[in-house]
Design a protein around this motif. Structure first.
Motif, PDB file in Angstrom:
ATOM      1  N   GLU A 692     -59.113  61.649   6.229  1.00 22.82           N
ATOM      2  CA  GLU A 692     -59.343  61.132   4.883  1.00 22.82           C
ATOM      3  C   GLU A 692     -58.744  62.094   3.859  1.00 22.82           C
ATOM      4  OE1 GLU A 692     -60.440  58.227   4.704  1.00 22.82           O
ATOM      5  OE2 GLU A 692     -61.405  57.957   6.649  1.00 22.82           O
ATOM      6  N   GLU A 693     -57.771  61.625   3.103  1.00 20.59           N
ATOM      7  CA  GLU A 693     -57.104  62.450   2.100  1.00 20.59           C
ATOM      8  C   GLU A 693     -57.978  62.606   0.862  1.00 20.59           C
ATOM      9  OE1 GLU A 693     -53.525  64.451   0.572  1.00 20.59           O
ATOM     10  OE2 GLU A 693     -54.130  63.782   2.564  1.00 20.59           O
ATOM     11  N   SER A 694     -58.098  63.844   0.358  1.00 21.94           N
ATOM     12  CA  SER A 694     -58.847  64.136  -0.867  1.00 21.94           C
ATOM     13  C   SER A 694     -58.052  65.129  -1.683  1.00 21.94           C
ATOM     14  CB  SER A 694     -60.237  64.703  -0.536  1.00 21.94           C
ATOM     15  OG  SER A 694     -60.989  63.808   0.256  1.00 21.94           O
ATOM     16  N   TRP A 695     -58.408  65.295  -2.954  1.00 14.93           N
ATOM     17  CA  TRP A 695     -57.685  66.242  -3.785  1.00 14.93           C
ATOM     18  C   TRP A 695     -58.532  66.718  -4.958  1.00 14.93           C
ATOM     19  CZ3 TRP A 695     -55.623  61.188  -3.204  1.00 14.93           C
ATOM     20  CH2 TRP A 695     -55.865  60.324  -4.270  1.00 14.93           C
ATOM     21  N   ILE A 696     -58.125  67.855  -5.504  1.00 16.11           N
ATOM     22  CA  ILE A 696     -58.751  68.440  -6.691  1.00 16.11           C
ATOM     23  C   ILE A 696     -57.629  68.827  -7.651  1.00 16.11           C
ATOM     24  CG2 ILE A 696     -60.211  70.272  -7.607  1.00 16.11           C
ATOM     25  CD1 ILE A 696     -61.454  70.547  -4.826  1.00 16.11           C
ATOM     26  N   ASN A 697     -57.719  68.358  -8.878  1.00 16.50           N
ATOM     27  CA  ASN A 697     -56.754  68.696  -9.935  1.00 16.50           C
ATOM     28  C   ASN A 697     -57.460  69.436 -11.057  1.00 16.50           C
ATOM     29  OD1 ASN A 697     -54.726  67.351  -8.567  1.00 16.50           O
ATOM     30  ND2 ASN A 697     -54.907  65.476  -9.764  1.00 16.50           N
ATOM     31  N   LEU A 698     -56.829  70.489 -11.552  1.00 15.50           N
ATOM     32  CA  LEU A 698     -57.354  71.242 -12.691  1.00 15.50           C
ATOM     33  C   LEU A 698     -56.212  71.530 -13.647  1.00 15.50           C
ATOM     34  CD1 LEU A 698     -59.678  72.817 -14.077  1.00 15.50           C
ATOM     35  CD2 LEU A 698     -58.929  74.824 -12.778  1.00 15.50           C
ATOM     36  N   SER A 699     -56.406  71.207 -14.927  1.00 14.87           N
ATOM     37  CA  SER A 699     -55.362  71.399 -15.933  1.00 14.87           C
ATOM     38  C   SER A 699     -55.917  72.126 -17.145  1.00 14.87           C
ATOM     39  CB  SER A 699     -54.778  70.046 -16.378  1.00 14.87           C
ATOM     40  OG  SER A 699     -54.147  69.382 -15.310  1.00 14.87           O
ATOM     41  N   LEU A 700     -55.132  73.071 -17.637  1.00 18.41           N
ATOM     42  CA  LEU A 700     -55.407  73.766 -18.894  1.00 18.41           C
ATOM     43  C   LEU A 700     -54.261  73.459 -19.849  1.00 18.41           C
ATOM     44  CD1 LEU A 700     -56.549  77.219 -17.446  1.00 18.41           C
ATOM     45  CD2 LEU A 700     -58.006  75.364 -18.267  1.00 18.41           C
ATOM     46  N   LEU A 701     -54.602  73.118 -21.085  1.00 15.81           N
ATOM     47  CA  LEU A 701     -53.592  72.605 -22.014  1.00 15.81           C
ATOM     48  C   LEU A 701     -53.870  73.077 -23.435  1.00 15.81           C
ATOM     49  CD1 LEU A 701     -51.341  70.430 -22.822  1.00 15.81           C
ATOM     50  CD2 LEU A 701     -53.259  68.851 -23.095  1.00 15.81           C
ATOM     51  N   ARG A 702     -52.791  73.360 -24.147  1.00 19.59           N
ATOM     52  CA  ARG A 702     -52.892  73.629 -25.584  1.00 19.59           C
ATOM     53  C   ARG A 702     -51.739  72.904 -26.264  1.00 19.59           C
ATOM     54  NH1 ARG A 702     -55.426  77.135 -29.098  1.00 19.59           N
ATOM     55  NH2 ARG A 702     -54.264  77.817 -30.936  1.00 19.59           N
ATOM     56  N   ALA A 703     -52.060  71.953 -27.158  1.00 18.81           N
ATOM     57  CA  ALA A 703     -51.066  71.160 -27.879  1.00 18.81           C
ATOM     58  C   ALA A 703     -51.300  71.339 -29.374  1.00 18.81           C
ATOM     59  CB  ALA A 703     -51.171  69.685 -27.490  1.00 18.81           C
ATOM     60  N   ARG A 704     -50.314  71.888 -30.053  1.00 18.04           N
ATOM     61  CA  ARG A 704     -50.452  72.198 -31.480  1.00 18.04           C
ATOM     62  C   ARG A 704     -49.292  71.595 -32.260  1.00 18.04           C
ATOM     63  NH1 ARG A 704     -55.435  73.974 -32.306  1.00 18.04           N
ATOM     64  NH2 ARG A 704     -54.776  75.184 -34.126  1.00 18.04           N
ATOM     65  N   GLU A 705     -49.542  71.369 -33.565  1.00 15.77           N
ATOM     66  CA  GLU A 705     -48.501  70.822 -34.425  1.00 15.77           C
ATOM     67  C   GLU A 705     -48.667  71.358 -35.842  1.00 15.77           C
ATOM     68  OE1 GLU A 705     -48.907  66.612 -34.499  1.00 15.77           O
ATOM     69  OE2 GLU A 705     -50.716  66.618 -35.743  1.00 15.77           O
ATOM     70  N   SER A 706     -47.601  71.229 -36.597  1.00 12.28           N
ATOM     71  CA  SER A 706     -47.617  71.607 -38.003  1.00 12.28           C
ATOM     72  C   SER A 706     -46.835  70.565 -38.778  1.00 12.28           C
ATOM     73  CB  SER A 706     -46.982  72.992 -38.196  1.00 12.28           C
ATOM     74  OG  SER A 706     -46.912  73.322 -39.574  1.00 12.28           O
ATOM     75  N   LEU A 707     -47.473  69.980 -39.805  1.00 18.58           N
ATOM     76  CA  LEU A 707     -46.798  68.970 -40.612  1.00 18.58           C
ATOM     77  C   LEU A 707     -45.917  69.642 -41.668  1.00 18.58           C
ATOM     78  CD1 LEU A 707     -49.527  66.232 -41.158  1.00 18.58           C
ATOM     79  CD2 LEU A 707     -48.018  66.650 -39.223  1.00 18.58           C
ATOM     80  N   THR A 708     -44.778  69.036 -41.902  1.00 17.06           N
ATOM     81  CA  THR A 708     -43.810  69.581 -42.852  1.00 17.06           C
ATOM     82  C   THR A 708     -44.393  69.613 -44.268  1.00 17.06           C
ATOM     83  OG1 THR A 708     -42.029  68.665 -41.500  1.00 17.06           O
ATOM     84  CG2 THR A 708     -41.464  69.354 -43.733  1.00 17.06           C
ATOM     85  N   ASP A 709     -44.218  70.752 -44.942  1.00 16.59           N
ATOM     86  CA  ASP A 709     -44.637  70.937 -46.344  1.00 16.59           C
ATOM     87  C   ASP A 709     -46.147  70.754 -46.535  1.00 16.59           C
ATOM     88  OD1 ASP A 709     -41.968  71.344 -47.083  1.00 16.59           O
ATOM     89  OD2 ASP A 709     -41.638  69.199 -47.380  1.00 16.59           O
ATOM     90  N   VAL A 710     -46.916  71.052 -45.507  1.00 15.09           N
ATOM     91  CA  VAL A 710     -48.376  70.960 -45.597  1.00 15.09           C
ATOM     92  C   VAL A 710     -48.969  72.303 -45.192  1.00 15.09           C
ATOM     93  CG1 VAL A 710     -50.461  69.889 -44.661  1.00 15.09           C
ATOM     94  CG2 VAL A 710     -48.445  68.477 -45.158  1.00 15.09           C
ATOM     95  N   GLN A 711     -49.851  72.832 -46.029  1.00 12.75           N
ATOM     96  CA  GLN A 711     -50.577  74.047 -45.683  1.00 12.75           C
ATOM     97  C   GLN A 711     -51.885  73.655 -45.015  1.00 12.75           C
ATOM     98  OE1 GLN A 711     -49.982  77.616 -45.877  1.00 12.75           O
ATOM     99  NE2 GLN A 711     -51.682  77.240 -44.485  1.00 12.75           N
ATOM    100  N   HIS A 712     -51.947  73.875 -43.709  1.00 13.26           N
ATOM    101  CA  HIS A 712     -53.152  73.520 -42.970  1.00 13.26           C
ATOM    102  C   HIS A 712     -54.200  74.622 -43.114  1.00 13.26           C
ATOM    103  CE1 HIS A 712     -51.255  70.081 -41.106  1.00 13.26           C
ATOM    104  NE2 HIS A 712     -50.226  70.828 -40.755  1.00 13.26           N
TER     105      HIS A 712
END
Length: 863
Positions: A692-712
């Motif tokens: 019987e096939e089984s699996w474990i997945n683990l993901s770490l992620l960082r997704a960032r953005e900056s809008l043009t001419d905007v001071q966040h």
């Protein structure tokens, strides 16, 4: 004549005679290799060549049943070569055979137009040199699946894949390494497939194009894919349908709908090279989510009906030419008459409840058509195998949204004191009002294209010449190098007709918002009509260079894509490269590196601004990928396992900012953002329980953005002071996600199986609607966690006929009965928010929860 000269000559004469006798004796000592050669669907290959490497003239060919028998030299290390025109040649090491030994060797050859480049390990799940994971579908058909789509299973198959924000039991959308659903490519038999554009909630979402009953196998890449694949930023799902040989079929029914399919082939004529063969593959599906929708907070009369029919037909004009056709008709209808809603939310010491009474209804329908024709040419008797393929297809959609619903609501604080007589009752009214939503949206789209593609393979094996007549068993294998050159060119025409008419009226305490003593205002008014027609030209060229020696293998794939779109007059070129290396001393280890530029030219939804106007000057979104991967195959006892680790970085620019609202993506329509995505994906899979096939997945992620001419900026915890920041979270920023799929069976009865799927993830970010300045995406949904479990029992298998000749299911090949529980723990996961605003300007984000626990019974028959 000197004595030493006679002695010298006698010595060499005797040596020569000894070697001659030895070689003659070995020549008389033989063994036999025999077996059957078929394609990957089990069809016999007639006239396939079978021979010992470098002794092609002494080989044999398969007969009309694909059988062969080959005499070989005994007591010598042997490599058997199996080749057939239009198919990938196999070289199989069988080692030494004893005198008169009979060695059975059956194998399957893959068609050249469907070459799987650089498989690291053969098996049901294969990791390829271009980073794609290949998966068979036999097992997938009996797993718990509330949507019935193969896309819902991708979080367990691919690296870095999570269900979309509006996921759960209703939607098949998925996010890959910080991208949204529109950034994913999907191919079926080399045809790119599309989806409706107007869907705004998982309740409306019907059947996706791929039919699980028709699929032979699929390949999936989470990034860093080849130049031969199209222009999207995140992923590729490449699906191949079956090539039937025998008549087979299946039938399935459950509380969520049913499926049926029929496949087979027929010999309809004969030419000078053999029989011409016609193959057919037809499937139909019906899906209804009425049972699942009954668990939502909003009660009412749900009438969802989704169905489709599709077929794939091929005709072998000759051994060199094949004609194919694929067609699909898909119809989705969603009718909803809401009655009431009651949603509790807030904190333990500040619990709130939204109570709404509705009038009105929603009626939506989405109809799509797709037809594709392909002509393949695989010439025979070529030293360098090649293929040529011409494809033409057309996709059309007709989408209609009609909503007119009035909701009278009351929001109040409820008593959370367990000892109070009013526990759970509203004790303080915070606001009352009315929400009126009106929508009349109509969209038709037509995408037509024609594509020409091809490939040719060059290979060379060589070794240094030698005059040594002795046999060295430890001698190094010769170096083998090959090139597989592929190219393609495509023309595409797109026609879009979109008519928008929608508005929302919000009334709080008898005052329409925004309040005016002169006029009655409504919110979110859209009233536009857009008609667009455009043309795209794209092409690619790529080469896969392979070098192998002994157990070492090095593969380098490099190529470039180019596209021109006459709407924005933009020309883009994206070079891409992938490297796979298997060290000589550690053939259970593979290292992978991929990099390249990935551009996504706009489609209609990215171009449409929030006010309904269209930005025809919108440029393609761009990213630079760097991916590094490590794969290790190991054993615990005698059980094989695989560990995969990949790290990646994507630099983004010219991005189109967007917000997520359930499954709807609301684009700004401007190239107004830059950003990056970085992360690590880890995976281990194997038979934790034998068989019987089984699996474990683990993901770490960082997704960032900056809008043009905007001071966040952001607010510090526990403070009203703001702090300037350079970047903010993208709507798909999910720090951690983990999925565990585990299978087991009864120790003494492997026909009774258990399938457990656990998904956990941190919350997705969100912000106040239409706020792209200041504190963007500063809030988070609660953490997502869901458990699905299924129990399947095999009622019948064709191998049991001798033991049970009178069994009532003996006419079938396999029969399964499954009991499934979706959202077993009854967790209230959040899909989106409904924003309630009071006359005083206070806004409340009322959560829209996904479906609760539901039990499903499924019966499947294969014949």
């Amino acid at each position: 004549m000197p004595f030493h000269y006679i002695k010298y000559n006698m010595k060499h004469t005797l040596t020569f005679l000894f070697l001659t006798i030895s070689l003659w004796a070995n020549a008389q000592s033989t063994a036999t290799v025999y077996g059957k050669i078929t394609d990957i669907e089990g069809e016999s290959l007639i006239g396939a060549s079978v021979y010992v490497e470098k002794k092609e003239s002494e080989g044999t060919e398969t007969d009309v049943e694909g059988l062969y028998e080959l005499k070989v030299q005994a007591e010598k290390n042997l490599k058997i070569v199996i080749s057939y025109t239009g198919y990938k040649t196999q070289i199989i090491q069988i080692g030494k055979l004893g005198e008169d030994e009979r060695y059975k060797l059956n194998t399957q050859l893959e068609i050249l137009t469907e070459i799987v480049e650089g498989a690291v390990v053969e098996g049901d799940r294969v990791m390829e040199s271009n980073g794609m994971i290949r998966e068979g579908t036999e097992q997938l058909r009996i797993l718990p699946n509330s949507t019935g789509s193969v896309e819902s299973m991708l979080p367990g198959i691919g690296l870095g894949v999570t269900a979309g924000q509006g996921g759960g039991a209703l939607s098949s959308q998925y996010s890959v390494r910080g991208g949204n659903y529109d950034e994913n490519l999907v191919y079926v038999n080399d045809f790119e497939v599309y989806r409706p554009q107007l869907i705004r909630a998982g309740q409306q979402e019907g059947l996706t194009f791929p039919n699980l009953d028709l699929i032979r196998d699929l390949s999936f890449s989470s990034g860093g894919f080849d130049a031969r694949y199209g222009d999207k930023l995140s992923s590729v799902l490449d699906i191949k349908y079956k090539r039937p040989t025998d008549m087979r079929g299946s039938f399935e029914m459950s509380l969520l709908g049913g499926t049926a399919h029929l496949e087979g082939s027929a010999k309809i004529g004969k030419d000078t090279t053999g029989y011409q063969r016609f193959r057919y593959l037809v499937g139909t599906r019906y899906k209804t989510t009425r049972y699942i929708l009954g668990s939502l907070d909003t009660k009412g009369e749900y009438t969802p009906n989704f169905w489709d029919v599709q077929g794939y037909f091929t005709f072998d004009l000759s051994r060199e030419w094949q004609l194919g056709f694929i067609g699909n008709y898909n119809r989705s209808e969603y009718d909803f008459i809401p009655i009431s809603r009651s949603t509790a939310f807030g904190l333990i010491d500040f619990a709130l409840n939204l109570v709404t009474v509705f009038e009105g209804q929603e009626t939506d329908d989405f109809t799509t058509y797709m037809g594709g024709l392909n002509l393949s040419y695989v010439p025979e008797n070529r030293e360098n195998p090649m293929f040529l393929k011409l494809l033409a297809s057309s996709y059309q959609s007709d989408e209609n949204e009609r909503i007119d619903i009035i909701g009278d609501y009351l929001i109040g604080q409820i008593d959370s004191d367990l000892g109070s007589d009013d526990y759970g009752e509203i004790v303080s009214v915070l606001g009352t009002g009315t929400q009126h939503q009106f929508v009349r949206n109509y969209l038709t789209s037509n995408v037509s294209n024609v594509e020409f593609k091809g490939g040719i393979e060059f290979s060379k094996g060589f070794e240094e010449p030698t005059f040594d007549l002795t046999v060295d068993e430890n001698k190094e294998e010769p170096t083998i190098t090959s090139h597989f050159l592929q190219w393609g060119a495509k023309y595409q025409n797109e026609i879009i007709n979109d008519k928008l008419n929608e508005w929302e009226r919000l009334d709080s305490a008898g005052y329409s918002l925004p309040y005016s003593d002169q006029n009655v205002w409504v919110l979110g008014t859209l009233k536009t009509e857009n008609n667009l027609s455009s043309n795209r030209i794209s092409g690619y060229v790529q080469d896969t260079w392979t070098k192998s020696k002994d157990s070492m293998e090095l593969k380098i794939t490099y190529g470039v894509r180019a596209q021109y779109w006459d709407m924005n007059k933009e020309f883009i070129a994206s070079p891409r490269a992938q490297i796979l290396y298997k060290p000589r001393t550690k053939n259970d280890v593979a290292l992978r590196f991929a990099t390249g530029l990935y551009f996504q030219s706009p489609f209609y939804r990215e171009m449409r601004r929030l006010d309904g106007t269209v930005n025809t000057d919108l440029l393609s979104q761009k990213s630079f990928h760097v991916v590094g991967g490590y794969s290790w195959d190991f054993k615990i006892g005698s059980t094989p396992f695989r560990f995969i680790a990949e790290a990646y970085y994507k630099h983004l620019w010219d991005m189109v900012s967007y917000d997520l609202d359930n499954v709807r993506i609301r684009y700004s329509g401007e190239n107004d953002a830059t950003g990056y995505v970085a992360g690590i994906d880890l995976r281990i899979n194997g038979e934790f329980v034998p068989g019987e096939e089984s699996w474990i997945n683990l993901s770490l992620l960082r997704a960032r953005e900056s809008l043009t001419d905007v001071q966040h900026y952001k607010y510090e915890v526990g403070s009203t002071d703001s702090v300037a920041v350079k970047t903010v979270a993208r709507p798909t920023d999910q720090l951690l996600s983990m999925s565990i799929f585990f299978q087991d069976h009864l120790p003494k009865n492997p026909n009774f199986k258990m399938h457990l799927n656990l998904t956990v993830g941190t919350g997705w970010p969100f912000g106040i609607p239409n706020n792209n300045v200041g504190p963007r995406n500063t809030y988070r949904f609660r953490a997502y966690h869901r458990v699905d479990i299924g129990f399947s029992f095999k009622l019948w298998n064709a191998d049991w006929k001798e033991r049970r000749p009178r069994h009532p299911l003996r006419f079938t090949r396999n029969t399964w009965l499954s009991l499934e529980a979706f959202n077993l723990m009854k967790v209230s996961n959040q899909a989106s928010n409904t924003w309630i605003k009071t006359i005083y300007g206070t806004q409340f984000a009322v959560p829209n929860f996904l479906t609760s626990r539901r039990i499903n019974l499924r019966f499947r028959v294969e014949f």
